[in-house]
Design a protein around this motif. Sequence first.
Motif, mmCIF file in Angstrom:
data_model
loop_
_atom_site.group_PDB
_atom_site.id
_atom_site.type_symbol
_atom_site.label_atom_id
_atom_site.label_comp_id
_atom_site.label_asym_id
_atom_site.label_seq_id
_atom_site.Cartn_x
_atom_site.Cartn_y
_atom_site.Cartn_z
ATOM 1 N N SER A 7 0.834 -1.201 0.000
ATOM 2 C CA SER A 7 0.000 0.000 0.000
ATOM 3 C C SER A 7 0.872 1.255 0.000
ATOM 4 O O SER A 7 0.541 2.268 -0.617
ATOM 5 C CB SER A 7 -0.946 0.006 1.205
ATOM 6 N N VAL B 164 2.083 1.826 -3.548
ATOM 7 C CA VAL B 164 1.030 2.413 -4.376
ATOM 8 C C VAL B 164 0.916 3.907 -4.075
ATOM 9 O O VAL B 164 0.807 4.738 -4.978
ATOM 10 C CB VAL B 164 -0.320 1.697 -4.145
ATOM 11 N N SER B 165 0.967 4.259 -2.781
ATOM 12 C CA SER B 165 0.929 5.678 -2.393
ATOM 13 C C SER B 165 2.127 6.430 -2.957
ATOM 14 O O SER B 165 2.019 7.587 -3.378
ATOM 15 C CB SER B 165 0.913 5.811 -0.865
ATOM 16 N N VAL C 194 1.220 7.143 -6.575
ATOM 17 C CA VAL C 194 0.140 8.120 -6.717
ATOM 18 C C VAL C 194 0.598 9.513 -6.308
ATOM 19 O O VAL C 194 0.297 10.515 -6.982
ATOM 20 C CB VAL C 194 -1.090 7.692 -5.884
ATOM 21 N N HIS D 224 -5.230 -6.392 -6.192
ATOM 22 C CA HIS D 224 -6.143 -5.624 -5.335
ATOM 23 C C HIS D 224 -5.631 -4.188 -5.145
ATOM 24 O O HIS D 224 -6.408 -3.229 -5.203
ATOM 25 C CB HIS D 224 -6.287 -6.294 -3.975
ATOM 26 N N LEU D 225 -4.329 -4.056 -4.933
ATOM 27 C CA LEU D 225 -3.776 -2.724 -4.664
ATOM 28 C C LEU D 225 -3.713 -1.851 -5.903
ATOM 29 O O LEU D 225 -3.842 -0.626 -5.824
ATOM 30 C CB LEU D 225 -2.407 -2.865 -4.011
ATOM 31 N N GLU E 272 -5.921 -1.680 -8.017
ATOM 32 C CA GLU E 272 -7.256 -1.079 -8.141
ATOM 33 C C GLU E 272 -7.309 0.296 -7.494
ATOM 34 O O GLU E 272 -8.107 1.150 -7.903
ATOM 35 C CB GLU E 272 -8.307 -1.983 -7.493
ATOM 36 N N LEU E 273 -6.476 0.515 -6.486
ATOM 37 C CA LEU E 273 -6.471 1.807 -5.797
ATOM 38 C C LEU E 273 -6.016 2.932 -6.720
ATOM 39 O O LEU E 273 -6.330 4.105 -6.493
ATOM 40 C CB LEU E 273 -5.554 1.757 -4.573
ATOM 41 N N ILE E 274 -5.222 2.587 -7.752
ATOM 42 C CA ILE E 274 -4.715 3.586 -8.673
ATOM 43 C C ILE E 274 -5.796 4.024 -9.657
ATOM 44 O O ILE E 274 -5.788 5.154 -10.144
ATOM 45 C CB ILE E 274 -3.480 3.041 -9.433
#
Length: 279
Positions: A176, A179-180, A183, A273-274, A276-278
Amino acid sequence: DYIDEDGNSYKGIITNEAPIKAIASHLNGKIDAIIYIASDSVNSVIDPGSESLCMTHLEFLKKRISEYMLQNQYGSPLEIEISIEDEPNIESVSETVFCVYEKLVQWAREDKNINIYIESNGGIRYVFTMLLSLTKTLENFYDNIQISEVTGMVYDGKKPTIIKDTKVIYDTAQLSGFVSEFVNYGRTEGLYSYINNSISDMEKYPDIKRVLQKLEKTADDIQLCRTRMMLEDFYGPSNLKNTIEDFIRLHRNPGAVVYQNETDKASIMVLAHLLELIL
């Protein structure tokens, strides 16, 4: 009795004994040092009235490990003891963990290659959590430090208990953050590092390489303010959104991908799954 994931059997009387033996066996005895974090209870005498047990729990464990190393003609690793209270406050936990941290930094600055094997059974959970966090920081900062294994034991009511390497489970906690990182800062180094360390053979999964290359290109274009290319990255025919959606769709389609092992499958599903956060 305890067994490792290859079916090898180990005897263990005290909590950490069998996993340490398993690590020694996997490394063919090539252990340079063992750092023991021992609470007040562990440093107490087992049975003062017994000739054979008139020693502390830690001394008993060290004796059992020494006998195993000698029996298998392994070397004698350096033994380092670090004490901690039975119910430590945050200051005590920090002091204890930083003792380990400083020792690892010392070795790293001596240009030694450090492979860390963390035996996570027993003890105080938040000591282990802080220890893992700080050693992970060292791994990211020093090229010659690597966390090779985080050993745990799985008890399902049957015997023998299974000794497992649970490192990949703890590694997913970083995803996570990666991913942050993408982003917020347009960087992909952390994600690349995680995938390269957790997937057995990247060549077997061209779709992972494809999505990582797309993320990397998009990140480069963001950092260098390439406006036209950024529009292409986000809105073109092979845009980032389509690439990620193709990746997710593929790995959520039962039977569409042949995974090399269960660890690969678990790591890739978490990645899906992660990502998808993008979107």
